[in-house]
Design a protein around this motif. Structure first.
Motif, short mmCIF file in Angstrom:
data_model
loop_
_atom_site.label_atom_id
_atom_site.label_comp_id
_atom_site.label_asym_id
_atom_site.label_seq_id
_atom_site.Cartn_x
_atom_site.Cartn_y
_atom_site.Cartn_z
N ALA A 1 54.98 -18.43 -15.81
CA ALA A 1 54.11 -19.09 -14.80
C ALA A 1 53.33 -20.51 -15.30
O ALA A 1 53.47 -21.37 -14.63
CB ALA A 1 53.26 -18.12 -14.23
N GLN A 2 53.05 -20.36 -16.44
CA GLN A 2 52.60 -21.65 -17.07
C GLN A 2 53.65 -22.65 -17.20
O GLN A 2 53.19 -24.05 -17.02
CB GLN A 2 51.94 -21.52 -18.61
N LYS A 3 54.92 -22.39 -17.41
CA LYS A 3 56.04 -23.53 -17.41
C LYS A 3 56.12 -24.02 -16.10
O LYS A 3 56.45 -25.08 -15.85
CB LYS A 3 57.31 -22.95 -17.94
N ALA A 4 56.21 -22.92 -14.94
CA ALA A 4 56.16 -23.46 -13.53
C ALA A 4 55.20 -24.38 -13.32
O ALA A 4 55.33 -25.38 -12.52
CB ALA A 4 56.31 -22.20 -12.86
N ARG A 5 53.99 -23.99 -13.75
CA ARG A 5 52.70 -24.96 -13.52
C ARG A 5 52.88 -26.26 -14.09
O ARG A 5 52.80 -27.45 -13.43
CB ARG A 5 51.40 -24.34 -14.10
N ASP A 6 53.40 -26.28 -15.31
CA ASP A 6 53.55 -27.61 -16.15
C ASP A 6 54.73 -28.59 -15.16
O ASP A 6 54.62 -29.63 -15.36
CB ASP A 6 53.95 -27.19 -17.56
N LEU A 7 55.75 -27.85 -14.90
CA LEU A 7 56.78 -28.57 -14.21
C LEU A 7 56.37 -29.17 -12.95
O LEU A 7 56.66 -30.41 -12.48
CB LEU A 7 57.97 -27.67 -13.89
N ALA A 8 55.41 -28.46 -12.17
CA ALA A 8 54.95 -28.68 -11.03
C ALA A 8 54.01 -30.10 -11.20
O ALA A 8 54.02 -30.88 -10.32
CB ALA A 8 54.25 -27.78 -10.25
N GLN A 9 53.37 -30.10 -12.33
CA GLN A 9 52.33 -31.22 -12.37
C GLN A 9 53.13 -32.48 -12.77
O GLN A 9 52.68 -33.32 -12.39
CB GLN A 9 51.20 -30.68 -13.59
N ALA A 10 54.12 -32.12 -13.56
CA ALA A 10 55.03 -33.30 -14.01
C ALA A 10 55.58 -33.88 -12.82
O ALA A 10 55.91 -35.03 -12.99
CB ALA A 10 56.07 -32.94 -15.03
N ALA A 11 55.94 -33.11 -11.93
CA ALA A 11 56.79 -33.91 -10.62
C ALA A 11 55.79 -34.43 -9.82
O ALA A 11 56.37 -35.09 -8.80
CB ALA A 11 57.68 -32.47 -10.03
#
Length: 611
Positions: free
Chosen positions: A601-611
């Motif tokens: 979930a933390q990786k998903a959050r980081d990807l979403a923020q980067a996008a």
């Protein structure tokens, strides 16, 4: 030399001015989503993304790694803002007009005798500029320049012109040319880049052979090739080009075996040899007259969707192509230039004949490469007029009038590509009551639905179903009704869609509707049907994993299977899509892997923020 640079600059700026409005255009839902803004594979330049670019041909049913790489570079610089992608398309098109100017100039000089090389090039300058400009601003160029997806054609043509220019330089003076070998290998390298951009010009080697015959005259004085070493050498030079042309087999294989989002596409279905031949004649004839009558242009022409091969226009097309070919072959000694242009045209149109697919569509973008032939013809005509009438004045005036006319049409045509709504409304006006217009009403409905215009979207869905009932329209209408609280209407449309025999992609969409309606078991069944046909269909993998991980009914949940499916979906997209990573986190949680769930979930959050 100053005159050449000044002419090139004028051509570049004039072309840029005609198409400059494209810089404020949006993406359009006419394949731009597949190519760019919904394509996770261009959103990085690491090894995983590069490996996909240079190994995949199924995603778009075409092998075009350099095009994917170009998209990825633009993404790195400007993300998913349309401006950058439109700017690249336009700049490459403007560069191509300059390259075409140089190519035509050398072709015209090669076809002239009785003067020094410098004098021949000088006399060819203005006609070559006119031919190049008229190619660049013809209204048929609007689609490939303004549609982001058609960067394929812009890149292909740019590299192709570089290859041709280098080849002409290599043949200039032939054996005594000190840079011959360097230019020859540069020509091969540029053609390789062209084929890796889009393998549309796979028969380019044949065109070079035609040019060797005329205007280069490299076979002059040769005995039959099997007895003449010089002729054999010219033929052997084409082997690398023909071998590189073979890369188109990858694209053909992808088109004959569609997978992923194209699964269920009927290719080469019920297409007998007579229909293939008549379709080929029609397409060959179509791109002869259409560039000269560029009116009522549209991204979607329906003549070949369901046609009668015995109709008069097909017989007339066949008679025209055959008669023209026979006449020019018989008059090859008097009109070698005409036969060279005609054969080059026939060869360059080969990829647009649609011999491996039905239905097939003529499209403005397919004239982008064959249209180069008419640019040469226009330049030759301008030179002829200038030499025989008032010196240069008549030819210059005629070219200027045509440029203003075509340029005005192109400026007007470019406006319809500014966004999806304007584009689809224009297409509906052009198609009128054609049954195929149902597809455009559906597309416009999806655009309006995404804008929250529920009533207008529903009207277009209803019109689409009246003209041409399709699974995708029923499902889109069902989704719209569900979102607006009409659950019974949504269910009715969903069941109507399933009664029409959905494709794997349609099964996945039906699963989404059932899931939204709270019918988890039926959603799971639809997702399984989709994956039974296409095991790597990412939307079905992700959505089935989500239902198995989160459905309120415990009987429908299976954490272990959800983890397996979500892992597969993430692996297929290089673990770069936040939504898919979020599904994997939910699957881990259902399976009891709370540590893995938190990390994912933390990786998903980081990807979403980067996008």
């Amino acid at each position: 030399m100053r005159r050449i640079w000044l002419t090139s600059l004028v051509l570049f700026l004039a072309t840029f001015a005609v198409f400059s409005r494209v810089l404020v255009a949006d993406f359009v839902q006419w394949d731009d989503g597949i190519s760019v803004y919904q394509n996770p594979h261009i959103q990085g330049l690491d090894w995983q993304h590069l490996r996909w670019m240079f190994s995949d041909a199924s995603y778009a049913m075409r092998y075009k790694p350099l095009t994917w790489l170009a998209y990825a570079l633009v993404f790195q610089l400007g993300g998913l803002k349309p401006f950058g992608y439109h700017l690249v398309n336009l700049l490459i098109h403007c560069l191509s007009v300059v390259l075409l100017f140089g190519v035509i100039r050398r072709l015209l000089a090669a076809g002239t005798s009785g003067q020094s090389a410098d004098e021949r090039l000088e006399r060819a300058t203005l006609p070559a500029a006119g031919g190049a400009l008229l190619w660049a601003i013809n209204p048929l160029r609007v689609e490939p320049v303004t549609r982001v997806t058609d960067l394929t054609f812009c890149l292909l043509t740019c590299f192709l012109l570089i290859s041709l220019w280098c080849y002409l330089r290599a043949c200039d003076g032939q054996e005594e040319n000190p840079g011959r070998s360097r230019f020859y290998w540069c020509s091969i390298a540029a053609f390789a880049f062209a084929m890796f951009s889009y393998p549309f010009a796979f028969a380019y080697g044949v065109v070079l052979l035609v040019l060797d015959w005329y205007p280069m005259g490299r076979f002059a004085g040769c005995a039959p090739w099997w007895r003449d070493a010089r002729a054999r050498k010219v033929l052997l030079e084409k082997v690398p080009f023909l071998l590189l042309g073979g890369t188109m087999l990858t694209t053909i294989a992808a088109r004959l075996n569609p997978t992923g989002i194209w699964a269920g596409l009927q290719v080469d279905s019920g297409f007998n040899p007579f229909e293939r031949v008549m379709q080929a004649f029609y397409v060959w004839a179509y791109y002869v007259w259409k560039p000269w009558v560029p009116f009522h242009l549209s991204p979607f022409y329906t003549t070949l969707v369901d046609f009668n091969p015995s109709a008069w226009q097909f017989w007339l097309s066949g008679a025209f192509v055959i008669a023209t070919t026979v006449l020019l072959v018989r008059r090859r000694n008097q009109w070698p230039w005409a036969l060279a242009l005609w054969v080059s045209y026939l060869v360059l149109v080969l990829p647009a004949l649609g011999l491996t697919e039905r239905p097939h569509f003529t499209a403005d973008r397919y004239d982008y490469v064959p249209g180069l032939v008419w640019a040469v013809a226009i330049a030759a005509a301008l030179r002829w007029i200038g030499a025989r009438l008032n010196p240069r004045g008549a030819g210059l005036a005629l070219g200027l009038v045509l440029a203003l006319f075509w340029g005005g049409l192109s400026v007007h045509q470019a406006r319809i590509w500014r966004n999806s709504s304007v584009l689809f409304e224009y297409m509906i006006r052009e198609l009128k009551d054609d049954p195929c217009c149902g597809d455009i009403h559906w597309r416009l409905g999806t655009v309006l639905a995404s804008q929250g215009k529920t009533r207008e979207a529903a009207q277009h869905y209803q019109t689409s179903l009246h003209l041409q009932p399709t699974v995708k329209c029923y499902l889109s209408f069902a989704e719209l009704l569900e979102q607006n609280g009409d659950r019974q209407g949504a269910l009715t449309n969903c069941l109507a869609a399933l009664a029409l025999g959905p494709t794997p992609v349609d099964h996945a969409k039906a699963g989404e509707v059932f899931a939204a309606l709270g019918r988890g078991a039926e959603a799971i069944n639809q997702y399984r049907l989709a994956l039974a046909s296409v095991p790597d269909l990412v939307p079905a993998l992700n959505n089935l994993a989500w239902v198995l991980a989160t459905d309120p009914d415990a009987r429908n949940r299976s954490g272990a299977e959800a983890v397996r499916l979500a892992k597969r979906a993430c692996a297929l997209t290089d673990h770069q899509i936040p939504v898919l990573m979020g599904t994997l986190a939910a699957a881990y949680a259902e399976a009891g892997g709370f540590k893995e769930a938190i990390e994912t979930a933390q990786k998903a959050r980081d990807l979403a923020q980067a996008a």
